[in-house]
Design an enzyme around this catalytic site. Structure first.
Site, PDB file in Angstrom:
ATOM      1  N   THR A  13       0.883  -1.176  -0.260  1.00 40.33           N
ATOM      2  CA  THR A  13       0.162   0.056   0.120  1.00 40.33           C
ATOM      3  C   THR A  13       0.895   1.252  -0.025  1.00 40.33           C
ATOM      4  O   THR A  13       0.514   2.198  -0.626  1.00 40.33           O
ATOM      5  CB  THR A  13      -0.884   0.000   1.012  1.00 40.33           C
ATOM      6  OG1 THR A  13      -0.165   0.300   2.338  1.00 40.33           O
ATOM      7  CG2 THR A  13      -1.961  -1.288   1.165  1.00 40.33           C
ATOM      8  N   ASN A  14       2.001   1.113   0.611  1.00 40.61           N
ATOM      9  CA  ASN A  14       2.925   2.531   0.590  1.00 40.61           C
ATOM     10  C   ASN A  14       3.472   2.702  -0.765  1.00 40.61           C
ATOM     11  O   ASN A  14       3.601   3.498  -1.342  1.00 40.61           O
ATOM     12  CB  ASN A  14       4.211   2.011   1.467  1.00 40.61           C
ATOM     13  CG  ASN A  14       3.679   2.853   2.992  1.00 40.61           C
ATOM     14  OD1 ASN A  14       3.568   3.757   3.170  1.00 40.61           O
ATOM     15  ND2 ASN A  14       3.496   1.519   3.815  1.00 40.61           N
ATOM     16  N   ARG A  59      14.419 -13.922  -1.368  1.00 39.36           N
ATOM     17  CA  ARG A  59      15.165 -13.483  -0.025  1.00 39.36           C
ATOM     18  C   ARG A  59      15.881 -14.798   0.133  1.00 39.36           C
ATOM     19  O   ARG A  59      15.977 -15.636  -0.219  1.00 39.36           O
ATOM     20  CB  ARG A  59      14.116 -13.297   0.914  1.00 39.36           C
ATOM     21  CG  ARG A  59      13.341 -14.548   1.528  1.00 39.36           C
ATOM     22  CD  ARG A  59      12.542 -14.237   2.499  1.00 39.36           C
ATOM     23  NE  ARG A  59      11.153 -14.693   2.090  1.00 39.36           N
ATOM     24  CZ  ARG A  59      10.326 -15.378   3.052  1.00 39.36           C
ATOM     25  NH1 ARG A  59      10.376 -14.811   4.295  1.00 39.36           N
ATOM     26  NH2 ARG A  59       9.354 -15.863   2.757  1.00 39.36           N
ATOM     27  N   ILE A  86      16.962  -8.119   5.222  1.00 41.76           N
ATOM     28  CA  ILE A  86      18.032  -7.093   5.683  1.00 41.76           C
ATOM     29  C   ILE A  86      19.189  -6.967   4.609  1.00 41.76           C
ATOM     30  O   ILE A  86      19.723  -7.946   4.207  1.00 41.76           O
ATOM     31  CB  ILE A  86      18.801  -7.614   6.932  1.00 41.76           C
ATOM     32  CG1 ILE A  86      17.669  -7.973   8.231  1.00 41.76           C
ATOM     33  CG2 ILE A  86      19.927  -6.733   7.507  1.00 41.76           C
ATOM     34  CD1 ILE A  86      17.071  -6.751   8.600  1.00 41.76           C
ATOM     35  N   HIS A 103       9.595   2.881   8.640  1.00 44.23           N
ATOM     36  CA  HIS A 103       9.552   2.149   9.834  1.00 44.23           C
ATOM     37  C   HIS A 103       8.165   2.379  10.768  1.00 44.23           C
ATOM     38  O   HIS A 103       7.874   3.561  10.784  1.00 44.23           O
ATOM     39  CB  HIS A 103      10.859   2.024  10.863  1.00 44.23           C
ATOM     40  CG  HIS A 103      10.796   1.210  11.829  1.00 44.23           C
ATOM     41  ND1 HIS A 103      11.166  -0.098  11.649  1.00 44.23           N
ATOM     42  CD2 HIS A 103      10.258   1.081  13.040  1.00 44.23           C
ATOM     43  CE1 HIS A 103      10.891  -0.904  12.829  1.00 44.23           C
ATOM     44  NE2 HIS A 103      10.336   0.077  13.604  1.00 44.23           N
TER      45      HIS A 103
END
Ligand code: GAR
Length: 187
Positions: A13-14, A59, A86, A103
């Site tokens: 959504t971001n 990943r 990360i 964040h």
């Protein structure tokens, strides 16, 4: 024209917000040249729906080196928009002050390894915090430790549960993410 690469792991959504704010001119002179996902996720579908170049890099330990191979050289900003892997220290150093992350809490509180998504909101409620919020910061090799670019808070009421905190955090994110991107791009 500034070139953005967006990294996603989730519903995106971001990412959608960034797409929309580029389209409506709130983030001027920018384009998303690539969306990278580290797993199958709806964020990747959003990129496809908008005809944005996209790639899935699974990943794992080779993620950062594979990512280095696909990031266009003319990239101005790498944006972590709900991205859960990360990145290796060497990658962060190569792109120093050109990687930003959002964040879902008020850093430096509730950051670091294992602090993502609902884990953050559960911890915030557990700790009986009076407020939470969202933070956009530069990415360095220290997890969630880079310089803060923008942060905004809201009050937590006694009726709040992790799910309601998550919703309020998302609204704050949609507000401060485009603003932070503009700030870093010098818009
Ligand atoms: C956002 O709340 C973001 O802050 C969080 O994941 C959510 C992704 O939502 N990121 C982290 O927890 C990273 N540590 P979205 O996929 O709908 O944008």
């Amino acid at each position: 024209m500034k070139n953005l690469v967006i990294l996603v792991s989730g519903s995106g959504t971001n990412l959608q917000r960034i797409i929309d704010t580029i389209d409506n001119g709130e983030i001027p002179n920018a384009k998303i040249s690539l969306v990278v996902a580290d797993r199958e996720c709806y964020g990747l579908e959003r990129a496809k729906n908008h005809n944005i170049s996209n790639v899935l890099i699974p990943r794992g330990k080779n993620f950062s080196s594979e990512l280095s191979k696909v990031i266009p050289e003319n990239t101005d900003l790498i944006v972590l928009a709900g991205f859960l892997s990360i990145l290796k220290p060497e990658f962060c150093e190569n792109w120093d002050r050109k990687i930003i992350n959002i964040h879902p809490a008020l850093l430096p509180k509730f950051g670091g390894k294992g602090m993502w998504g609902h884990h953050v909101h559960n911890a915030v409620i557990e700790a009986k915090e009076k407020e939470s919020g969202a933070t956009v910061h530069f990415v360095t090799s220290g997890i969630d430790e880079g310089e803060i670019i923008l942060q905004k808070s809201f009050s937590i009421t006694e009726n709040d549960i992790p799910e309601s905190v998550a919703e309020k955090v998302h609204l704050i994110e949609y507000e401060i993410f485009p603003e932070a991107i503009n700030k870093v791009l010098g818009n």
